[in-house]
Design a protein around this motif. Structure first.
Motif, PDB file in Angstrom:
ATOM      1  N   GLU A 178       0.853  -1.194   0.000  1.00  0.00           N
ATOM      2  CA  GLU A 178       0.000   0.000   0.000  1.00  0.00           C
ATOM      3  C   GLU A 178       0.887   1.241   0.000  1.00  0.00           C
ATOM      4  OE1 GLU A 178      -3.231   0.645  -0.041  1.00  0.00           O
ATOM      5  OE2 GLU A 178      -4.085  -1.372   0.104  1.00  0.00           O
ATOM      6  N   ASN A 179       0.531   2.225  -0.812  1.00  0.00           N
ATOM      7  CA  ASN A 179       1.284   3.479  -0.879  1.00  0.00           C
ATOM      8  C   ASN A 179       0.402   4.643  -0.435  1.00  0.00           C
ATOM      9  OD1 ASN A 179       3.557   2.197  -2.019  1.00  0.00           O
ATOM     10  ND2 ASN A 179       2.618   2.271  -4.043  1.00  0.00           N
ATOM     11  N   ARG A 180       0.952   5.532   0.352  1.00  0.00           N
ATOM     12  CA  ARG A 180       0.253   6.741   0.754  1.00  0.00           C
ATOM     13  C   ARG A 180       1.235   7.915   0.720  1.00  0.00           C
ATOM     14  NH1 ARG A 180      -3.344   3.879   0.120  1.00  0.00           N
ATOM     15  NH2 ARG A 180      -5.298   3.635   1.269  1.00  0.00           N
ATOM     16  N   VAL A 181       0.767   9.075   0.234  1.00  0.00           N
ATOM     17  CA  VAL A 181       1.601  10.271   0.202  1.00  0.00           C
ATOM     18  C   VAL A 181       1.388  11.068   1.485  1.00  0.00           C
ATOM     19  CG1 VAL A 181       2.060  12.460  -0.979  1.00  0.00           C
ATOM     20  CG2 VAL A 181       1.591  10.390  -2.318  1.00  0.00           C
ATOM     21  N   ILE A 182       2.500  11.444   2.144  1.00  0.00           N
ATOM     22  CA  ILE A 182       2.455  12.244   3.369  1.00  0.00           C
ATOM     23  C   ILE A 182       2.968  13.646   3.041  1.00  0.00           C
ATOM     24  CG2 ILE A 182       3.363  12.500   5.712  1.00  0.00           C
ATOM     25  CD1 ILE A 182       3.791   9.490   5.790  1.00  0.00           C
ATOM     26  N   LEU A 183       2.214  14.654   3.430  1.00  0.00           N
ATOM     27  CA  LEU A 183       2.648  16.045   3.279  1.00  0.00           C
ATOM     28  C   LEU A 183       3.269  16.492   4.603  1.00  0.00           C
ATOM     29  CD1 LEU A 183      -0.455  17.494   1.385  1.00  0.00           C
ATOM     30  CD2 LEU A 183       1.658  16.581   0.432  1.00  0.00           C
ATOM     31  N   THR A 184       4.480  17.005   4.565  1.00  0.00           N
ATOM     32  CA  THR A 184       5.194  17.392   5.789  1.00  0.00           C
ATOM     33  C   THR A 184       5.441  18.900   5.834  1.00  0.00           C
ATOM     34  OG1 THR A 184       7.363  17.038   4.771  1.00  0.00           O
ATOM     35  CG2 THR A 184       6.333  15.144   5.855  1.00  0.00           C
ATOM     36  N   ASP A 185       5.773  19.382   7.016  1.00  0.00           N
ATOM     37  CA  ASP A 185       6.046  20.820   7.190  1.00  0.00           C
ATOM     38  C   ASP A 185       7.471  21.178   6.807  1.00  0.00           C
ATOM     39  OD1 ASP A 185       3.487  21.228   8.140  1.00  0.00           O
ATOM     40  OD2 ASP A 185       4.063  20.877  10.231  1.00  0.00           O
ATOM     41  N   GLN A 186       8.326  20.178   6.623  1.00  0.00           N
ATOM     42  CA  GLN A 186       9.735  20.446   6.344  1.00  0.00           C
ATOM     43  C   GLN A 186      10.308  19.327   5.484  1.00  0.00           C
ATOM     44  OE1 GLN A 186      10.590  19.863  10.692  1.00  0.00           O
ATOM     45  NE2 GLN A 186      12.368  18.775   9.863  1.00  0.00           N
ATOM     46  N   PRO A 187      11.407  19.586   4.790  1.00  0.00           N
ATOM     47  CA  PRO A 187      12.047  18.524   4.000  1.00  0.00           C
ATOM     48  C   PRO A 187      12.826  17.563   4.900  1.00  0.00           C
ATOM     49  CG  PRO A 187      13.288  20.569   3.819  1.00  0.00           C
ATOM     50  CD  PRO A 187      12.066  20.893   4.624  1.00  0.00           C
ATOM     51  N   TYR A 188      13.021  16.327   4.426  1.00  0.00           N
ATOM     52  CA  TYR A 188      13.789  15.320   5.160  1.00  0.00           C
ATOM     53  C   TYR A 188      14.865  14.762   4.244  1.00  0.00           C
ATOM     54  CZ  TYR A 188      10.256  15.252   8.853  1.00  0.00           C
ATOM     55  OH  TYR A 188       9.415  15.598   9.890  1.00  0.00           O
ATOM     56  N   SER A 189      16.041  14.560   4.785  1.00  0.00           N
ATOM     57  CA  SER A 189      17.120  13.957   4.007  1.00  0.00           C
ATOM     58  C   SER A 189      16.870  12.457   3.859  1.00  0.00           C
ATOM     59  CB  SER A 189      18.465  14.183   4.713  1.00  0.00           C
ATOM     60  OG  SER A 189      18.488  13.472   5.955  1.00  0.00           O
ATOM     61  N   ALA A 190      17.534  11.849   2.885  1.00  0.00           N
ATOM     62  CA  ALA A 190      17.399  10.407   2.670  1.00  0.00           C
ATOM     63  C   ALA A 190      17.835   9.630   3.903  1.00  0.00           C
ATOM     64  CB  ALA A 190      18.218   9.986   1.451  1.00  0.00           C
ATOM     65  N   SER A 191      18.895  10.112   4.564  1.00  0.00           N
ATOM     66  CA  SER A 191      19.379   9.410   5.763  1.00  0.00           C
ATOM     67  C   SER A 191      18.370   9.492   6.906  1.00  0.00           C
ATOM     68  CB  SER A 191      20.730   9.984   6.204  1.00  0.00           C
ATOM     69  OG  SER A 191      20.612  11.362   6.528  1.00  0.00           O
ATOM     70  N   ALA A 192      17.678  10.636   7.041  1.00  0.00           N
ATOM     71  CA  ALA A 192      16.659  10.781   8.092  1.00  0.00           C
ATOM     72  C   ALA A 192      15.480   9.851   7.828  1.00  0.00           C
ATOM     73  CB  ALA A 192      16.193  12.229   8.171  1.00  0.00           C
ATOM     74  N   LEU A 193      15.108   9.727   6.566  1.00  0.00           N
ATOM     75  CA  LEU A 193      13.987   8.834   6.212  1.00  0.00           C
ATOM     76  C   LEU A 193      14.369   7.381   6.482  1.00  0.00           C
ATOM     77  CD1 LEU A 193      12.726  10.447   2.871  1.00  0.00           C
ATOM     78  CD2 LEU A 193      11.759  10.680   5.162  1.00  0.00           C
ATOM     79  N   THR A 194      15.598   7.025   6.164  1.00  0.00           N
ATOM     80  CA  THR A 194      16.057   5.650   6.427  1.00  0.00           C
ATOM     81  C   THR A 194      16.089   5.374   7.930  1.00  0.00           C
ATOM     82  OG1 THR A 194      17.401   5.658   4.414  1.00  0.00           O
ATOM     83  CG2 THR A 194      17.954   4.017   6.092  1.00  0.00           C
ATOM     84  N   GLU A 195      16.573   6.354   8.690  1.00  0.00           N
ATOM     85  CA  GLU A 195      16.625   6.217  10.152  1.00  0.00           C
ATOM     86  C   GLU A 195      15.225   5.996  10.733  1.00  0.00           C
ATOM     87  OE1 GLU A 195      17.454   9.040  14.080  1.00  0.00           O
ATOM     88  OE2 GLU A 195      18.197   9.676  12.112  1.00  0.00           O
ATOM     89  N   ALA A 196      14.258   6.788  10.258  1.00  0.00           N
ATOM     90  CA  ALA A 196      12.893   6.676  10.768  1.00  0.00           C
ATOM     91  C   ALA A 196      12.280   5.319  10.408  1.00  0.00           C
ATOM     92  CB  ALA A 196      12.037   7.810  10.207  1.00  0.00           C
ATOM     93  N   ALA A 197      12.488   4.886   9.158  1.00  0.00           N
ATOM     94  CA  ALA A 197      11.930   3.597   8.727  1.00  0.00           C
ATOM     95  C   ALA A 197      12.564   2.446   9.508  1.00  0.00           C
ATOM     96  CB  ALA A 197      12.145   3.413   7.229  1.00  0.00           C
ATOM     97  N   ASN A 198      13.876   2.499   9.703  1.00  0.00           N
ATOM     98  CA  ASN A 198      14.557   1.437  10.449  1.00  0.00           C
ATOM     99  C   ASN A 198      14.035   1.351  11.880  1.00  0.00           C
ATOM    100  OD1 ASN A 198      16.100   0.742   8.265  1.00  0.00           O
ATOM    101  ND2 ASN A 198      17.914   1.913   8.894  1.00  0.00           N
ATOM    102  N   PHE A 199      13.820   2.514  12.505  1.00  0.00           N
ATOM    103  CA  PHE A 199      13.288   2.529  13.873  1.00  0.00           C
ATOM    104  C   PHE A 199      11.898   1.885  13.900  1.00  0.00           C
ATOM    105  CE2 PHE A 199      10.690   4.398  17.187  1.00  0.00           C
ATOM    106  CZ  PHE A 199      11.487   4.244  18.306  1.00  0.00           C
ATOM    107  N   PHE A 200      11.061   2.277  12.929  1.00  0.00           N
ATOM    108  CA  PHE A 200       9.704   1.748  12.848  1.00  0.00           C
ATOM    109  C   PHE A 200       9.732   0.228  12.723  1.00  0.00           C
ATOM    110  CE2 PHE A 200       5.300   2.749  12.202  1.00  0.00           C
ATOM    111  CZ  PHE A 200       5.191   4.106  12.418  1.00  0.00           C
ATOM    112  N   ASN A 201      10.521  -0.263  11.766  1.00  0.00           N
ATOM    113  CA  ASN A 201      10.526  -1.696  11.479  1.00  0.00           C
ATOM    114  C   ASN A 201      11.134  -2.511  12.611  1.00  0.00           C
ATOM    115  OD1 ASN A 201       9.350  -1.216   8.956  1.00  0.00           O
ATOM    116  ND2 ASN A 201      11.340  -0.908   7.977  1.00  0.00           N
ATOM    117  N   LYS A 202      12.149  -1.968  13.255  1.00  0.00           N
ATOM    118  CA  LYS A 202      12.792  -2.694  14.347  1.00  0.00           C
ATOM    119  C   LYS A 202      11.872  -2.827  15.553  1.00  0.00           C
ATOM    120  CE  LYS A 202      16.761  -2.518  17.474  1.00  0.00           C
ATOM    121  NZ  LYS A 202      17.965  -1.753  17.894  1.00  0.00           N
TER     122      LYS A 202
END
Length: 338
Positions: free
Chosen positions: A156-180
């Motif tokens: 499933e894909n969903r688009v999220i609108l954010t208040d600020q930009p995120y770097s690729a490393s920040a997105l990876t960090e957040a996803a890794n935390f979620f999955n772990k």
């Protein structure tokens, strides 16, 4: 309770009426029932069956037709199920192979309709709201794609609108935390657990996490259910249905609205094997000339939905029952091996 002669005559009457669609007279019964009875004896037994409500006499004919009660007794105690033709079994086996679950539902519904020549229904599984993993993908400065992989392997894909930009490393960090920490949980469960974790995380990441939980929860709403309907127009070719356009229109409305169908199919969820709903027995079917033959299907032994065939009360149950039964078993197997 009926004696043996009455049971044999009722079985012969229902089978002849299903085959011919015409009221059945005593002469026809004496020919097909295989009993050495005089026409007078047959008429007496028919009168007894009419008195208890199993058959009725249309005004235009001296013959008799089964009532809803008569059909019910027939399918419960007198029905002899015919093995499905090997060509039909092969068609089912080749079409219901493990693939995309959504396509399997549509394929099963279409096959039920094609093989029965009536309307095929498949109640889609109630989705498990838990996820296997997520990923974040930056689309632009403030648009992020949330990719959710369900426990069943669907994406499933969903688009999220954010208040600020995120770097690729920040997105990876957040996803890794979620999955772990949260893989195998629902987003609603994550929402509660996340409150304890957010205090130890950077503010910018907490905003992304909260947005992901909201979007994921909407994407995997466990209450979502629907019905895939195939071949509804085939019922227009059934004389006893098409002659009552008002009731047929209500049935087509039920196919479109789907709420009543969901309730009716849900009754079969806890059934063992095939269930038959005949005419006025269910307020979900809008008229007496209509029946539903249904069966539950499962994934790894757990019932997740039901499927069935809607057609005239005067249907060849001995053939439709195995169509529904085998389709449910093959769909269960395909989904379990997906």
């Amino acid at each position: 309770m009926l004696n043996d002669r009455a049971r044999i005559l009722l079985k012969a009457l229902v089978e002849r009426y299903i085959a011919d669609g015409e009221p059945v007279g005593s002469r026809t019964l004496s020919k097909h029932a295989g009993l050495d009875l005089s026409p007078a004896s047959i008429r007496n037994i028919m009168s007894d069956l009419e008195e208890i409500g199993f058959v009725t006499s249309p005004h235009t004919s001296a013959g008799r037709v089964p009532t809803t009660l008569g059909y019910r007794f027939f399918v419960d105690t007198l029905l002899t199920v015919r093995p499905l033709e090997q060509s039909a079994v092969s068609q089912l086996e080749s079409s219901l192979t493990p693939s995309d679950p959504a396509r399997l539902m549509t394929a099963a519904s279409t096959l039920l309709s094609d093989l029965s020549q009536f309307t095929g229904l498949v109640m889609t599984p109630r989705r498990n709201p838990a996820f296997r993993q997520i990923e974040f993908l930056s689309l632009s400065d403030k648009r992020i794609l949330l990719i959710i992989v369900t426990l069943e392997g669907e994406v499933e894909n969903r688009v999220i609108l954010t208040d600020q930009p995120y770097s690729a490393s920040a997105l990876t960090e957040a996803a890794n935390f979620f999955n772990k920490n949260f893989a195998g949980h629902s987003f609603d469960q994550v929402r509660g657990k996340l409150r304890d974790e957010l205090g130890r995380m950077r503010d910018d990441i907490t905003q992304l996490m909260a947005a992901a939980v909201d979007a994921g929860s909407k994407a995997l709403d466990g209450s979502q259910e629907s019905v895939v309907v195939s071949g509804s127009r085939k019922l227009l070719d059934v004389q006893e249905l098409s002659s009552n356009m008002g009731s047929l229109r209500r049935l087509f409305d039920a196919f479109e609205q789907k709420t009543g169908l969901l309730q009716l199919l849900d009754r079969s969820r806890n059934a063992t094997g095939v269930q038959i709903f005949i005419g006025g027995e269910s307020d979900m079917l809008p008229f007496d000339e209509c029946s539903l033959v249904s069966a539950p299907y499962s994934v790894n032994g757990q019932v997740v939905g039901t499927l069935g065939v809607v057609g005239p009360t005067r249907m060849a149950y001995e053939r439709v029952v195995p169509i529904v039964d085998i389709t449910a078993k093959l769909l269960s197997s395909a989904l379990s091996h997906h």
